[in-house]
Design a protein around this motif. Sequence first.
Motif, PDB file in Angstrom:
ATOM      1  N   GLU A   1       0.828  -1.204   0.000  1.00 47.36           N
ATOM      2  CA  GLU A   1       0.000   0.000   0.000  1.00 47.36           C
ATOM      3  C   GLU A   1       0.858   1.247   0.000  1.00 47.36           C
ATOM      4  O   GLU A   1       0.559   2.220  -0.679  1.00 47.36           O
ATOM      5  CB  GLU A   1      -0.929  -0.024   1.212  1.00 47.36           C
ATOM      6  CG  GLU A   1      -1.950   1.071   1.201  1.00 47.36           C
ATOM      7  CD  GLU A   1      -2.644   1.131  -0.135  1.00 47.36           C
ATOM      8  OE1 GLU A   1      -2.923   2.241  -0.587  1.00 47.36           O
ATOM      9  OE2 GLU A   1      -2.898   0.070  -0.748  1.00 47.36           O
TER      10      GLU A   1
ATOM     11  N   GLY B   1      -0.321   3.232  -2.945  1.00 47.45           N
ATOM     12  CA  GLY B   1      -1.201   4.319  -2.512  1.00 47.45           C
ATOM     13  C   GLY B   1      -2.632   4.193  -2.954  1.00 47.45           C
ATOM     14  O   GLY B   1      -3.206   3.127  -2.836  1.00 47.45           O
ATOM     15  N   ALA B   2      -3.161   5.271  -3.439  1.00 49.85           N
ATOM     16  CA  ALA B   2      -4.574   5.327  -3.790  1.00 49.85           C
ATOM     17  C   ALA B   2      -4.944   4.126  -4.636  1.00 49.85           C
ATOM     18  O   ALA B   2      -4.303   3.842  -5.630  1.00 49.85           O
ATOM     19  CB  ALA B   2      -4.872   6.602  -4.555  1.00 49.85           C
ATOM     20  N   CYS B   3      -5.985   3.417  -4.249  1.00 50.55           N
ATOM     21  CA  CYS B   3      -6.224   2.109  -4.826  1.00 50.55           C
ATOM     22  C   CYS B   3      -7.302   2.141  -5.891  1.00 50.55           C
ATOM     23  O   CYS B   3      -7.771   1.113  -6.351  1.00 50.55           O
ATOM     24  CB  CYS B   3      -6.607   1.129  -3.733  1.00 50.55           C
ATOM     25  SG  CYS B   3      -8.111   1.574  -2.897  1.00 50.55           S
TER      26      CYS B   3
END
Lengths: 199, 199
Positions: A167, A171-173
């Motif tokens: 993660e 980051g932003a998933c």
Amino acid sequence: MSSEKIETREKILNAALKQLEAGHAASVRMSDIAKQAGISRQALYLHFPARVELLIATARYLDEVKDIDARLAKSRTAATGVERLGAFIEAWGNYIPEIYGVGQAFLAMKDTDEAAAVAWEDRMQAVRHGCNAAVKALKADGALSRDHSIKQATDILWTMLSVRNWEQLTGACGWSQRRYIETTKLLAARILLNDDICK
Amino acid sequence: MSSEKIETREKILNAALKQLEAGHAASVRMSDIAKQAGISRQALYLHFPARVELLIATARYLDEVKDIDARLAKSRTAATGVERLGAFIEAWGNYIPEIYGVGQAFLAMKDTDEAAAVAWEDRMQAVRHGCNAAVKALKADGALSRDHSIKQATDILWTMLSVRNWEQLTGACGWSQRRYIETTKLLAARILLNDDICK
DNA sequence: CCTTTCCTTGACACGGTGTAAAGTTGACAT
DNA sequence: ATGTCAACTTTACACCGTGTCAAGGAAAGG
């Protein structure tokens, strides 16, 4: 000829890798990499237009060196779905510490640098697709009994694989923040309250 | 008197919160906060010795405003263990988006700033203790049948709560990188292969 | 009116990224 | 051997962010 140029380029990439692995990845400076490579700081800009591009190239180089694609391919060609899933988890599990340093650097830049944000999202796509493939393989073996269990298992696998290191790397998933949180809360509750995750 | 000073201090903290919530948290500048608060950049340094201290103070201020302690207390005082677990998940689940911006900023600084690393670790301790307490409560209700299931459930809850946002907030989880990865892989495999997580 | 406190403006040091210009080195061709 | 070209070097500088410093202003309170 350009062979020397390529040699220097690889020297830089290896230097970047070594510096990133040495820890404190987000704060690795151009001068650190130059010193590691044994060249001047300005020479870095003859090969890469900016810091972020050097880091992106380093990530790609790492993928080549470690042959990530080949390892993931195993997770698609194993005999049974369960074996495929095991191979998949193994491949990603080993990938995570290898790519960790580069990911830290991306994470630190993603707010201010468009290129870093794009590189990050690319890798996110890859792991999402990998997760979906692994769960489909498992379904083909009948290891998951119902369609909506597939969905849940995808969520769980995705959650598991996106903790901490991965993660921080990516980051932003792609999900909204709210959706991720709701899913996480729901899964934690269901597992601990013994809902129908297990067939 | 010092009442004005305190007023200005709160004005600054609210400005910092607003800027952090506005996104791109890691790259919020001192001048952004000053502009938001309607004061000069230099005045910030009359109240906080450095950027990182301002951010730490902002995090504490947020804890006070949102009364996190009170919400977590509910997760300790509810009648049954299952209710306590639900309250716990609810409290932390709501906390995550609230504290997200501040955490992003800590994460970006933790490599280069000792104070940011400490602040981060402090919050990590809090969530670890919270997880342990919640699972103990669940055990007291007999909702988990065996001792080693308790351990597994702790791991799962911990994993769930530390994904994405919370993890970006707190970062290094006290475990070694290797331990975290091994645990994660094991859990993913067990859940999907239908091991004895479910009693 | 004078003092004190808080805040302002303007200037600057420092460290990082990225650019620009001029000089050096070595390989290679004629 | 000489000229040429490419890669790299050195020196210098612009820009932006943090943090510091000095001088000055405004308002409250004796």
